[in-house]
Design a protein around this motif. Sequence first.
Motif, PDB file in Angstrom:
ATOM      1  N   VAL A   1     -26.020 -86.944  45.346  1.00 44.97           N
ATOM      2  CA  VAL A   1     -26.028 -86.355  44.320  1.00 44.97           C
ATOM      3  C   VAL A   1     -26.799 -85.086  44.166  1.00 44.97           C
ATOM      4  O   VAL A   1     -28.007 -85.070  44.406  1.00 44.97           O
ATOM      5  N   LEU A   2     -25.962 -84.037  44.016  1.00 44.23           N
ATOM      6  CA  LEU A   2     -26.580 -82.471  43.926  1.00 44.23           C
ATOM      7  C   LEU A   2     -26.739 -82.293  42.533  1.00 44.23           C
ATOM      8  O   LEU A   2     -27.947 -81.500  42.371  1.00 44.23           O
ATOM      9  N   HIS A   3     -26.221 -82.763  41.700  1.00 51.39           N
ATOM     10  CA  HIS A   3     -26.414 -82.389  40.167  1.00 51.39           C
ATOM     11  C   HIS A   3     -25.619 -83.647  39.579  1.00 51.39           C
ATOM     12  O   HIS A   3     -25.152 -84.363  40.181  1.00 51.39           O
ATOM     13  N   GLN A   4     -25.592 -83.538  38.132  1.00 54.67           N
ATOM     14  CA  GLN A   4     -25.099 -84.715  37.249  1.00 54.67           C
ATOM     15  C   GLN A   4     -23.696 -85.086  38.040  1.00 54.67           C
ATOM     16  O   GLN A   4     -23.330 -86.320  38.196  1.00 54.67           O
ATOM     17  N   ASN A   5     -22.681 -84.147  38.100  1.00 56.12           N
ATOM     18  CA  ASN A   5     -21.429 -84.427  38.583  1.00 56.12           C
ATOM     19  C   ASN A   5     -20.951 -83.667  39.730  1.00 56.12           C
ATOM     20  O   ASN A   5     -19.834 -83.309  39.880  1.00 56.12           O
ATOM     21  N   LEU A   6     -22.111 -83.043  40.691  1.00 55.85           N
ATOM     22  CA  LEU A   6     -21.706 -82.418  41.616  1.00 55.85           C
ATOM     23  C   LEU A   6     -22.272 -83.356  42.963  1.00 55.85           C
ATOM     24  O   LEU A   6     -23.423 -83.592  43.055  1.00 55.85           O
ATOM     25  N   PHE A   7     -21.317 -83.471  44.032  1.00 63.36           N
ATOM     26  CA  PHE A   7     -21.753 -84.742  44.914  1.00 63.36           C
ATOM     27  C   PHE A   7     -21.467 -84.141  46.391  1.00 63.36           C
ATOM     28  O   PHE A   7     -20.643 -83.191  46.650  1.00 63.36           O
ATOM     29  N   TYR A   8     -22.483 -84.774  47.239  1.00 66.28           N
ATOM     30  CA  TYR A   8     -22.285 -84.087  48.690  1.00 66.28           C
ATOM     31  C   TYR A   8     -21.906 -85.289  49.715  1.00 66.28           C
ATOM     32  O   TYR A   8     -22.790 -86.227  49.904  1.00 66.28           O
ATOM     33  N   ILE A   9     -20.756 -85.362  50.301  1.00 67.45           N
ATOM     34  CA  ILE A   9     -20.389 -86.209  51.081  1.00 67.45           C
ATOM     35  C   ILE A   9     -21.176 -86.335  52.500  1.00 67.45           C
ATOM     36  O   ILE A   9     -21.430 -87.485  53.217  1.00 67.45           O
ATOM     37  N   ASN A  10     -21.288 -85.176  52.873  1.00 69.89           N
ATOM     38  CA  ASN A  10     -21.846 -85.176  54.608  1.00 69.89           C
ATOM     39  C   ASN A  10     -23.342 -85.470  54.589  1.00 69.89           C
ATOM     40  O   ASN A  10     -23.837 -85.424  55.599  1.00 69.89           O
ATOM     41  N   SER A  11     -23.868 -85.716  53.619  1.00 70.01           N
ATOM     42  CA  SER A  11     -25.338 -86.326  53.772  1.00 70.01           C
ATOM     43  C   SER A  11     -25.592 -87.474  54.786  1.00 70.01           C
ATOM     44  O   SER A  11     -26.335 -87.640  55.546  1.00 70.01           O
ATOM     45  N   ILE A  12     -24.274 -88.217  54.726  1.00 70.82           N
ATOM     46  CA  ILE A  12     -24.410 -89.460  55.454  1.00 70.82           C
ATOM     47  C   ILE A  12     -24.405 -89.218  56.945  1.00 70.82           C
ATOM     48  O   ILE A  12     -25.069 -90.140  57.833  1.00 70.82           O
ATOM     49  N   GLU A  13     -24.128 -88.095  57.444  1.00 69.50           N
ATOM     50  CA  GLU A  13     -24.066 -87.645  58.904  1.00 69.50           C
ATOM     51  C   GLU A  13     -25.528 -87.855  59.387  1.00 69.50           C
ATOM     52  O   GLU A  13     -25.572 -87.760  60.732  1.00 69.50           O
ATOM     53  N   TRP A  14     -26.592 -87.619  58.600  1.00 68.80           N
ATOM     54  CA  TRP A  14     -27.766 -87.601  59.239  1.00 68.80           C
ATOM     55  C   TRP A  14     -28.173 -88.906  59.575  1.00 68.80           C
ATOM     56  O   TRP A  14     -29.379 -89.116  60.151  1.00 68.80           O
ATOM     57  N   ALA A  15     -27.682 -89.969  59.033  1.00 70.56           N
ATOM     58  CA  ALA A  15     -27.762 -91.333  59.394  1.00 70.56           C
ATOM     59  C   ALA A  15     -26.990 -91.621  60.651  1.00 70.56           C
ATOM     60  O   ALA A  15     -27.462 -92.084  61.654  1.00 70.56           O
ATOM     61  N   ALA A  16     -25.744 -91.159  60.755  1.00 71.55           N
ATOM     62  CA  ALA A  16     -24.943 -91.307  62.055  1.00 71.55           C
ATOM     63  C   ALA A  16     -23.529 -90.524  61.639  1.00 71.55           C
ATOM     64  O   ALA A  16     -23.128 -90.835  60.523  1.00 71.55           O
ATOM     65  N   SER A  17     -23.013 -89.663  62.489  1.00 68.24           N
ATOM     66  CA  SER A  17     -21.713 -88.935  62.215  1.00 68.24           C
ATOM     67  C   SER A  17     -20.768 -89.755  63.048  1.00 68.24           C
ATOM     68  O   SER A  17     -20.759 -89.709  64.221  1.00 68.24           O
ATOM     69  N   SER A  18     -19.547 -90.055  62.259  1.00 75.13           N
ATOM     70  CA  SER A  18     -18.425 -90.378  62.851  1.00 75.13           C
ATOM     71  C   SER A  18     -17.405 -90.274  61.712  1.00 75.13           C
ATOM     72  O   SER A  18     -17.560 -90.063  60.799  1.00 75.13           O
TER      73      SER A  18
END
Length: 507
Positions: A451-468
């Motif tokens: 969550v970057l702002h109330q209704n602004l979201f970021y999917i690629n955050s997950i890649e720092w756990a694992a990218s696939s």
Amino acid sequence: MSARTLSALLFLCLVQVGRRGLASAPELREPPKKIAVIGAGIGGTAAAFFLRQEFGASVKIDVFESGSVGGRLATEDVGGHEYEMGGSILHPLNLHMKHFVDRLGLSARAEVPTKLAFFDGKELVFEESDWFIVNFLRMLWRYGLNSIRMHMWVEGILDKFMRIYQYQQFGYSFTSAEKMLHALGGDAFLSLLNQTLEEAMRSHGFSQAFINDVVTPISRFSYLQSVRLHALVGAVALSGTDSGLWAVDGGNKKVCSGLLYNSKAELISARVTSISLKTRPSKTGSVSSLYEVNYVGESGSAHSLYDIVIVATPLHQGLSDISFSGFSPPVPSHFPGRYHTTVSTLVQGVLNVSYFDPARAPGEFYVTDIFTTDKEELGVASVSAVNPVHIPPGHSRSPAGRSKVWRMFSNEPLSEEQLRTLFVSRERVLERRWLAYPSYRAPERRAPPFVLHQNLFYINSIEWAASSIEMNAVSARNVALLARHRWHGQTEKVDQEDLHARLRGEL
């Protein structure tokens, strides 16, 4: 009491329960009018698909993409056949991808037998046989029970991660990758980000010889990084040796175009340059927030207002130039960390078998995948014979003495000297450079929030756990659920702990 009277009483009870349930349910807002998704790779197209499910048919969904649909899922034509250049394999436990393939009417590509070997720069330290029992005995003789224990260790991690599908089925979502991982496996699961793959495996009793000869080549093939990446992404890399790996017939990128079509989203071929926060009064007298997306397409610069925005492209140097304005606290254009350079090279030619095994005749060399250790000095992480994305009739595994298509992964472009060392002859060479996945380390820095702002979201955050491929699909589902919960003010299914025990009790 007659059976009819009893049935009537049961029906009235159910009606009353239903009325109480409806009376206590929070009143939902009107659905959003417009949603923007930035990026048409697997994350963006899966997000469009899931957003349509969550918000219904009335919302307009625009997907912005400056390149090709599919993003890092891409193919190249060699000799009249298409070959994967990017993400090429899927695990049998990738449930979102399996669902997409079924829903879109696609199918898995036909299987062609493979044969794996590990190379240390001087010799093949291990080579698969066509017989399982022979492979088992070879591994047992050289490394004891390390191979069996590795699969058990990876399976234990995957079992915890598989809980995410149940959570998402019940509508639960998370505002950060750390909170998601903690819900899946507690502190022990989260601690995998804080130790290297080598440290984690050594602490579990794996031998250094096994780590050097087997684990390192697999890690280098998957992420072009050695066993010094963090243990969670290392486990994802090791899962790539499981049986049942598959790919989509016609190319994995077909899933992206299929999801985009199925979502009934509009594709806007443009580069997004900035996102600004705008406010305006509503009919009730309150102030509502909107997001102005500015973009440049073939017709020049333009902008549109959206209720919800999903960023599905990495916000990192070299991958995005989107600026954010009007946000408090500020939203950075680039998050810390860098993405790792991967060079994917396709060569149609005859492999130089003598480089890998001087005693072997080319007509007897049926190895299809050669993964290298840290000792390999040529500069390639892997050399693989690749099959077309659609297997033509009569296609089979052939010896290295025949001309076929090979794919190399390396950190740098391969020089003419390197190519001469690897191949006796070459008919065609194609190269693509990617910033394909993060440059991992341990301890890993905190991932950006979803969550970057109330209704602004970021999917690629997950890649720092694992990218696939599947991880981005999981993140897309998570973000779509988050968007729905935050739009309607529902917090009871966000960042909940002890979900495994809770859902087990409900079931």
